[in-house]
Design a protein around this motif. Structure first.
Motif, PDB file in Angstrom:
ATOM      1  N   GLY A 146     -29.485 -18.192  41.664  1.00 31.67           N
ATOM      2  CA  GLY A 146     -29.156 -18.578  43.035  1.00 31.67           C
ATOM      3  C   GLY A 146     -27.926 -19.465  43.097  1.00 31.67           C
ATOM      4  N   ALA A 147     -27.814 -20.417  42.165  1.00 29.74           N
ATOM      5  CA  ALA A 147     -26.651 -21.302  42.139  1.00 29.74           C
ATOM      6  C   ALA A 147     -25.373 -20.516  41.854  1.00 29.74           C
ATOM      7  CB  ALA A 147     -26.844 -22.386  41.078  1.00 29.74           C
ATOM      8  N   ALA A 148     -25.446 -19.562  40.929  1.00 32.21           N
ATOM      9  CA  ALA A 148     -24.276 -18.736  40.611  1.00 32.21           C
ATOM     10  C   ALA A 148     -23.892 -17.858  41.797  1.00 32.21           C
ATOM     11  CB  ALA A 148     -24.556 -17.876  39.384  1.00 32.21           C
ATOM     12  N   ALA A 149     -24.901 -17.326  42.514  1.00 31.92           N
ATOM     13  CA  ALA A 149     -24.632 -16.479  43.670  1.00 31.92           C
ATOM     14  C   ALA A 149     -23.972 -17.264  44.801  1.00 31.92           C
ATOM     15  CB  ALA A 149     -25.926 -15.830  44.165  1.00 31.92           C
ATOM     16  N   VAL A 150     -24.453 -18.501  45.033  1.00 34.27           N
ATOM     17  CA  VAL A 150     -23.838 -19.352  46.059  1.00 34.27           C
ATOM     18  C   VAL A 150     -22.378 -19.620  45.724  1.00 34.27           C
ATOM     19  CG1 VAL A 150     -23.835 -21.670  47.045  1.00 34.27           C
ATOM     20  CG2 VAL A 150     -25.991 -20.426  46.814  1.00 34.27           C
ATOM     21  N   SER A 151     -22.111 -19.919  44.445  1.00 34.46           N
ATOM     22  CA  SER A 151     -20.739 -20.171  44.008  1.00 34.46           C
ATOM     23  C   SER A 151     -19.873 -18.936  44.209  1.00 34.46           C
ATOM     24  CB  SER A 151     -20.729 -20.573  42.527  1.00 34.46           C
ATOM     25  OG  SER A 151     -19.405 -20.682  42.052  1.00 34.46           O
ATOM     26  N   LEU A 152     -20.408 -17.750  43.895  1.00 33.00           N
ATOM     27  CA  LEU A 152     -19.661 -16.503  44.043  1.00 33.00           C
ATOM     28  C   LEU A 152     -19.261 -16.268  45.497  1.00 33.00           C
ATOM     29  CD1 LEU A 152     -18.592 -13.760  43.087  1.00 33.00           C
ATOM     30  CD2 LEU A 152     -20.935 -12.874  43.295  1.00 33.00           C
ATOM     31  N   ILE A 153     -20.224 -16.404  46.405  1.00 33.10           N
ATOM     32  CA  ILE A 153     -19.948 -16.168  47.828  1.00 33.10           C
ATOM     33  C   ILE A 153     -18.982 -17.209  48.374  1.00 33.10           C
ATOM     34  CG2 ILE A 153     -20.992 -16.081  50.125  1.00 33.10           C
ATOM     35  CD1 ILE A 153     -23.551 -15.057  48.766  1.00 33.10           C
ATOM     36  N   TRP A 154     -19.215 -18.468  48.020  1.00 29.66           N
ATOM     37  CA  TRP A 154     -18.371 -19.566  48.491  1.00 29.66           C
ATOM     38  C   TRP A 154     -16.929 -19.368  48.041  1.00 29.66           C
ATOM     39  CZ3 TRP A 154     -20.579 -25.204  48.398  1.00 29.66           C
ATOM     40  CH2 TRP A 154     -19.728 -26.042  49.117  1.00 29.66           C
ATOM     41  N   LYS A 155     -16.755 -19.044  46.761  1.00 29.56           N
ATOM     42  CA  LYS A 155     -15.410 -18.890  46.224  1.00 29.56           C
ATOM     43  C   LYS A 155     -14.714 -17.651  46.788  1.00 29.56           C
ATOM     44  CE  LYS A 155     -14.328 -22.275  43.477  1.00 29.56           C
ATOM     45  NZ  LYS A 155     -13.044 -23.007  43.612  1.00 29.56           N
ATOM     46  N   GLN A 156     -15.467 -16.605  47.061  1.00 29.13           N
ATOM     47  CA  GLN A 156     -14.861 -15.413  47.662  1.00 29.13           C
ATOM     48  C   GLN A 156     -14.330 -15.725  49.059  1.00 29.13           C
ATOM     49  OE1 GLN A 156     -14.116 -12.507  46.417  1.00 29.13           O
ATOM     50  NE2 GLN A 156     -13.366 -11.649  48.348  1.00 29.13           N
ATOM     51  N   ILE A 157     -15.106 -16.483  49.838  1.00 32.07           N
ATOM     52  CA  ILE A 157     -14.662 -16.887  51.175  1.00 32.07           C
ATOM     53  C   ILE A 157     -13.412 -17.757  51.076  1.00 32.07           C
ATOM     54  CG2 ILE A 157     -15.270 -18.245  53.215  1.00 32.07           C
ATOM     55  CD1 ILE A 157     -18.176 -17.369  52.775  1.00 32.07           C
ATOM     56  N   LEU A 158     -13.414 -18.704  50.128  1.00 33.74           N
ATOM     57  CA  LEU A 158     -12.253 -19.580  49.939  1.00 33.74           C
ATOM     58  C   LEU A 158     -11.021 -18.780  49.522  1.00 33.74           C
ATOM     59  CD1 LEU A 158     -13.776 -22.695  48.133  1.00 33.74           C
ATOM     60  CD2 LEU A 158     -12.759 -22.634  50.412  1.00 33.74           C
ATOM     61  N   TYR A 159     -11.226 -17.792  48.651  1.00 37.22           N
ATOM     62  CA  TYR A 159     -10.090 -16.974  48.205  1.00 37.22           C
ATOM     63  C   TYR A 159      -9.468 -16.229  49.375  1.00 37.22           C
ATOM     64  CZ  TYR A 159      -7.561 -12.968  46.403  1.00 37.22           C
ATOM     65  OH  TYR A 159      -6.599 -12.018  46.191  1.00 37.22           O
ATOM     66  N   VAL A 160     -10.299 -15.564  50.172  1.00 37.11           N
ATOM     67  CA  VAL A 160      -9.780 -14.800  51.316  1.00 37.11           C
ATOM     68  C   VAL A 160      -9.037 -15.721  52.281  1.00 37.11           C
ATOM     69  CG1 VAL A 160     -10.425 -13.415  53.324  1.00 37.11           C
ATOM     70  CG2 VAL A 160     -11.545 -13.009  51.128  1.00 37.11           C
ATOM     71  N   TYR A 161      -9.596 -16.889  52.528  1.00 39.41           N
ATOM     72  CA  TYR A 161      -8.977 -17.847  53.459  1.00 39.41           C
ATOM     73  C   TYR A 161      -7.643 -18.360  52.931  1.00 39.41           C
ATOM     74  CZ  TYR A 161      -8.228 -22.432  55.641  1.00 39.41           C
ATOM     75  OH  TYR A 161      -7.677 -23.532  56.256  1.00 39.41           O
ATOM     76  N   THR A 162      -7.629 -18.830  51.675  1.00 38.94           N
ATOM     77  CA  THR A 162      -6.404 -19.430  51.133  1.00 38.94           C
ATOM     78  C   THR A 162      -5.318 -18.393  50.888  1.00 38.94           C
ATOM     79  OG1 THR A 162      -7.422 -19.352  48.928  1.00 38.94           O
ATOM     80  CG2 THR A 162      -7.508 -21.453  50.105  1.00 38.94           C
ATOM     81  N   ILE A 163      -5.685 -17.169  50.502  1.00 39.70           N
ATOM     82  CA  ILE A 163      -4.645 -16.160  50.264  1.00 39.70           C
ATOM     83  C   ILE A 163      -3.970 -15.785  51.572  1.00 39.70           C
ATOM     84  CG2 ILE A 163      -6.041 -14.062  50.507  1.00 39.70           C
ATOM     85  CD1 ILE A 163      -3.432 -14.697  47.776  1.00 39.70           C
ATOM     86  N   ARG A 164      -4.735 -15.758  52.663  1.00 36.16           N
ATOM     87  CA  ARG A 164      -4.138 -15.463  53.969  1.00 36.16           C
ATOM     88  C   ARG A 164      -3.216 -16.597  54.411  1.00 36.16           C
ATOM     89  NH1 ARG A 164      -9.283 -12.896  57.379  1.00 36.16           N
ATOM     90  NH2 ARG A 164      -9.355 -10.892  56.251  1.00 36.16           N
ATOM     91  N   VAL A 165      -3.662 -17.831  54.230  1.00 36.01           N
ATOM     92  CA  VAL A 165      -2.820 -18.975  54.595  1.00 36.01           C
ATOM     93  C   VAL A 165      -1.586 -19.019  53.705  1.00 36.01           C
ATOM     94  CG1 VAL A 165      -2.691 -21.487  54.722  1.00 36.01           C
ATOM     95  CG2 VAL A 165      -4.750 -20.308  55.500  1.00 36.01           C
ATOM     96  N   GLY A 166      -1.771 -18.757  52.408  1.00 35.27           N
ATOM     97  CA  GLY A 166      -0.644 -18.783  51.479  1.00 35.27           C
ATOM     98  C   GLY A 166       0.421 -17.764  51.829  1.00 35.27           C
ATOM     99  N   LYS A 167       0.004 -16.545  52.194  1.00 33.97           N
ATOM    100  CA  LYS A 167       0.976 -15.518  52.575  1.00 33.97           C
ATOM    101  C   LYS A 167       1.638 -15.847  53.901  1.00 33.97           C
ATOM    102  CE  LYS A 167      -1.163 -11.664  50.058  1.00 33.97           C
ATOM    103  NZ  LYS A 167      -1.845 -10.349  50.177  1.00 33.97           N
ATOM    104  N   ALA A 168       0.871 -16.423  54.836  1.00 32.41           N
ATOM    105  CA  ALA A 168       1.425 -16.759  56.151  1.00 32.41           C
ATOM    106  C   ALA A 168       2.436 -17.895  56.068  1.00 32.41           C
ATOM    107  CB  ALA A 168       0.310 -17.115  57.120  1.00 32.41           C
TER     108      ALA A 168
END
Length: 327
Positions: A146-168
């Motif tokens: 469960g802890a690994a799954a939470v980290s996976l989902i959290w980091k995926q959301i952060l990646y999508v958010y930061t990559i969009r901001v970084g490109k913008a």
């Protein structure tokens, strides 16, 4: 219109000569991009701190080596994110006497630092994974999964958010932070797969499944290493002042062709300074023009390119004399 009677363009005409963007609107746009980039890095920093605490605590309490290793990796991410945050603040400082081209390359230095952190993380994950192949497999737990799954989902959301901001925002520090999150996605995915295989193996007595975690970890270490090489290569290219990509140069040349009274394009160069670009152009204009007329053309060229590309903050224009009979 007679070429020798080129009118003197006022500042109001120059601001609207290409795209209609005023200097005031451009300043607001740059400020908004700066704040968006800083916000993305702050969110990443806070998230890395929280995830490090969760992973290290869960790894110790549940005796999960993979979670503990992932937590140590996350601790390195905190250092990398702090470097990205600091560099982002420094890069936005205006040009001064000691740094006439601004401080944009501070972001590139931070990006290179993140690449080094990722290399160390890849080596750490690979070393731990290979070592686990020669040790008796440990028992996995659903809480660790469960802890690994939470980290996976959290980091995926952060990646999508930061990559969009970084490109913008065209921010190298934000982009590096995004790729750091992507490396964490790989690591967390390996943890989920490894712990999940271990749980399935315990249930169905599949002894080989207990080694799914270290095998996945080895694969992840190679993926993280690949990311580090790509980030590092991009940083080195910018520090060595490589020309921007040919597509962007072609766009600049097309803009120059659309500027009235530009008769010949002699050279176009451009280089990145982190989140902004400077452009150097050499063009031919009628040799009979006055200095004032040449000055007005230079200003028009500069404003056209800056209006068309928000990343460009400076355009250096060199005018060469052009004569029809010499062509």
């Amino acid at each position: 219109m007679d070429d020798n009677k080129l009118p003197t363009l006022g500042s109001e005409a120059l601001f609207f000569s290409c795209t209609g963007q005023t200097l005031f609107e451009g300043a607001i746009f740059v400020a908004d991009r700066h704040q968006s980039g800083l916000m993305a890095i702050w969110i990443s920093l806070i998230s890395n701190i929280v995830l490090t605490i969760i992973k290290v605590t869960a790894g110790l309490l549940l005796s999960s080596p993979v979670l503990l290793a992932d937590g140590v990796h996350n601790a390195g991410d905190i250092i990398a994110t702090i470097a990205a945050l600091t560099s982002s603040m420094v890069s936005k400082k205006p040009a001064d006497d000691d740094h006439p081209y601004g401080h944009g390359k501070a972001e590139v230095v931070a990006s290179a630092f993140v690449a080094i952190v990722l290399v160390l993380a890849a080596l750490w994950i690979g070393f731990q994974s290979i070592g686990s192949l020669f040790k008796p497999p440990g028992e996995e737990s659903w809480l660790a999964l469960g802890a690994a799954a939470v980290s996976l989902i959290w980091k995926q959301i952060l990646y999508v958010y930061t990559i969009r901001v970084g490109k913008a925002t065209n921010s190298k520090s934000v982009m590096a932070t995004a790729y750091d999150h992507l490396a964490d996605v790989y690591a967390s995915l390996a943890a989920v797969l490894g712990i999940g295989l271990g749980l399935v193996g315990d249930r169905y007595d599949w002894h080989w499944a207990a080694y799914g975690d270290p095998i996945a970890g080895i694969i992840v270490s190679l993926l993280v290493l690949k990311l580090a090489v790509e980030i590092g290569r991009d940083s080195i290219d910018i520090l060595m002042e490589r020309n921007v990509d040919v597509e962007k140069l072609a766009q600049f040349e097309q803009l120059l062709r659309n500027v009235e009274h530009v008769k010949r394009i002699d050279r176009v160069r451009a280089r990145e300074f982190g989140h902004y670009i400077t452009v150097d152009v050499r063009v031919g204009v009628p040799g009979a023009y006055s200095i004032q007329q040449g000055h007005d053309i230079s200003r028009q060229i500069k404003q056209c390119i800056m209006d068309a590309d928000a990343d460009v903050i400076e355009v250096m224009v060199h005018l060469n004399p052009w004569y029809a009979e010499a062509e």
